[in-house]
Scaffold this motif. Sequence first.
Motif, PDB file in Angstrom:
ATOM      1  N   PHE B  74      -5.647   5.174   8.685  1.00 29.66           N
ATOM      2  CA  PHE B  74      -4.355   4.185   8.500  1.00 29.66           C
ATOM      3  C   PHE B  74      -3.365   4.462   8.979  1.00 29.66           C
ATOM      4  N   HIS B  78       0.033   1.406  10.439  1.00 28.30           N
ATOM      5  CA  HIS B  78       1.147   1.098   9.784  1.00 28.30           C
ATOM      6  C   HIS B  78       2.420   1.722  10.511  1.00 28.30           C
ATOM      7  N   ILE B  81       3.128  -0.508  13.474  1.00 26.42           N
ATOM      8  CA  ILE B  81       3.359  -1.414  12.560  1.00 26.42           C
ATOM      9  C   ILE B  81       4.899  -1.369  12.593  1.00 26.42           C
ATOM     10  N   ILE B 104      -0.810  -4.873   7.255  1.00 30.19           N
ATOM     11  CA  ILE B 104      -0.351  -3.657   6.473  1.00 30.19           C
ATOM     12  C   ILE B 104      -1.989  -3.575   5.601  1.00 30.19           C
ATOM     13  N   LEU B 105      -2.680  -4.354   5.328  1.00 29.50           N
ATOM     14  CA  LEU B 105      -3.724  -5.024   4.647  1.00 29.50           C
ATOM     15  C   LEU B 105      -5.105  -3.997   4.970  1.00 29.50           C
ATOM     16  N   ASP B 108      -3.671  -0.213   4.242  1.00 26.60           N
ATOM     17  CA  ASP B 108      -4.020  -0.760   2.140  1.00 26.60           C
ATOM     18  C   ASP B 108      -5.981  -0.165   2.613  1.00 26.60           C
ATOM     19  N   VAL B 109      -6.224  -0.100   2.973  1.00 26.33           N
ATOM     20  CA  VAL B 109      -8.183  -1.266   2.598  1.00 26.33           C
ATOM     21  C   VAL B 109      -8.617   0.368   3.485  1.00 26.33           C
ATOM     22  N   LEU B 111      -7.221   3.096   3.475  1.00 21.04           N
ATOM     23  CA  LEU B 111      -6.298   4.296   2.850  1.00 21.04           C
ATOM     24  C   LEU B 111      -7.646   4.184   1.726  1.00 21.04           C
ATOM     25  N   VAL B 112      -7.920   3.565   0.720  1.00 15.70           N
ATOM     26  CA  VAL B 112      -8.861   3.457   0.130  1.00 15.70           C
ATOM     27  C   VAL B 112     -10.232   3.917   0.229  1.00 15.70           C
ATOM     28  N   ALA B 137      -1.057  13.908   2.277  1.00 13.84           N
ATOM     29  CA  ALA B 137      -0.829  12.381   2.514  1.00 13.84           C
ATOM     30  C   ALA B 137       0.967  12.264   2.360  1.00 13.84           C
ATOM     31  N   CYS B 141       3.695  10.405   5.382  1.00 13.48           N
ATOM     32  CA  CYS B 141       4.562   9.539   5.003  1.00 13.48           C
ATOM     33  C   CYS B 141       5.708   9.998   4.810  1.00 13.48           C
TER      34      CYS B 141
END
Lengths: 323, 323
Positions: B74, B78, B81, B104-105, B108-109, B111-112, B137, B141
């Motif tokens: 993940f 990101h 990008i 991006i999505l 995100d998915v 990470l979930v 995490a 970031c």
Amino acid sequence: MHSFRELLEQFEKRFNIQEFPEQPARLYDAARHMLHMQGKRIRPILCLMGNELFDEIVEDAFEAAAAIELFHNFTLIHDDIMDKAPLRRGQITVHEKFGEPTAILAGDVMLVQAYEHLKYISAEILPDILHAFNQAARLVCEGQQLDMEFEARHPSEIPMDAYIEMITLKTSVLLSVSLQIGALIGGAGDRNIHHLYEFGKYLGIAFQIQDDWLDAFGDPQQIGKQQGGDILSNKKTFLLVKAYEIADAHQRQQLDAAFQHNGQQKVQQVLALFEALHIPQWAETEKKKYTERALHHLEEIAVISSRKKPLEELVNYLLNRTS
Amino acid sequence: MHSFRELLEQFEKRFNIQEFPEQPARLYDAARHMLHMQGKRIRPILCLMGNELFDEIVEDAFEAAAAIELFHNFTLIHDDIMDKAPLRRGQITVHEKFGEPTAILAGDVMLVQAYEHLKYISAEILPDILHAFNQAARLVCEGQQLDMEFEARHPSEIPMDAYIEMITLKTSVLLSVSLQIGALIGGAGDRNIHHLYEFGKYLGIAFQIQDDWLDAFGDPQQIGKQQGGDILSNKKTFLLVKAYEIADAHQRQQLDAAFQHNGQQKVQQVLALFEALHIPQWAETEKKKYTERALHHLEEIAVISSRKKPLEELVNYLLNRTS
């Protein structure tokens, strides 16, 4: 039982002391910028209401509510990047103010912060709640992906059932899971949780129809934004998808032509066509249909009626709001 | 005890059946594209090794290892990008292939999905592991934010200690927490976990020095990428930050001038200045220093020596690798 307003007050008191670290300042300023935009807090309050339907509200529910609100704000930051939206709730969006890279990271860190709230939930129910939360989070991402794919299509190419599926994922699922998690914390059984989930699902669809109607036909003074914002940005709404579905060949051409214009001319032409196609009346009927479905499932939940009152009031407020 | 290779084989067998839903196809194709890029899997193996340091490897450790590897992927999606990177591991990046919104999505998915693996961890240790994971995490970031902010500065304006702090957050923390989570699952006590965390931290710094050195002075045939890629993209590396720190006024001007060039001329000029400043020797010394610190903490962990062997071998492999 507590009203929306009372629960909101309790929630805000805890949520607003949400502490992010000081450094890196830019990252957390971006996160705070989003949180200061003050949404309606519908989702966390649904979580508290879901809890209070079955028991007194416990600390776990406030943690879950905070997680849900943070998750919702994470999706808004990332959605705004994807949609290249300059404004949200009348304020400059995170990526416009801080740049896309920091906005991506601010969303990421907010999602992580959401999970940090879940950590405080009692260990015996944590796995179930984590699973429900993850499931919903995944579906919301899927909804956003479908939404983006729909935006690239002509509205006549979006079947209404596919559109409703997208709205269910993008909007309803999070309302449903907010209620579900509150209910899980309150010790609700599977049958009650099922009906509560369905209640949230239909409430979400009705809510979205009202949202789309307000954007087109609401009082701009009251909703605090330009009338026809969705039309101006060519957004695929319930109203637009329905209009193309029922329009004859000539009316479709008129719709296509109206969308070639700009500004107020475009808005007025599209609205006139919506009126000619009786879209406002259709929207009202559909909203009622989904509201009734939602209330049917609320009815089916096996708790004493007085406990359902705050949720009934919320339905009433959300679906008759003028802003 | 199992070697890196044995653990890798066991991990891959489970991880590669990672199942994403079919639809929306574009979203999950993007996620799969990243996972198919096949990294070194250092972090999940560290988690398994952290577990095996204290006990037989249990199912929980494989779930945590999968969560960690998904989290790492993940961050890569990101980061690419944000860095506008066209290639990763010699392949087209997710955002280049699928566009930024879907990338991006997809991040995100993923990470979930990482958190969904954590759900399977035994309830009695789940809160602690969730906390450790969230903490790491968040720090990763923060590290990425600092990295981006450093990229906007002149290298002479980045103090070495601030640079090391950034690398610690961006690289070391995830190695440390991988070991820590494995150890928590193995029932390790606080003191051992502390030393294991520190081991990971210093290993990460030494690893990054080796990485930067390889990019500049490694054999392009062996590392499978262009020599001096970091120099060509003006990346702030250990080598560059140090070079500016020790350069005199004239040498700084020479470095500034070299960076005005392009292509091989730029690479050769910068490398010559690095040599004149004895940067390769410095890097070797620093790598040794941090490796020794790491091994000191490994030494301090109170388990029989033979259990530490796989970790010692991994240190040896990572810090003497030529690719």
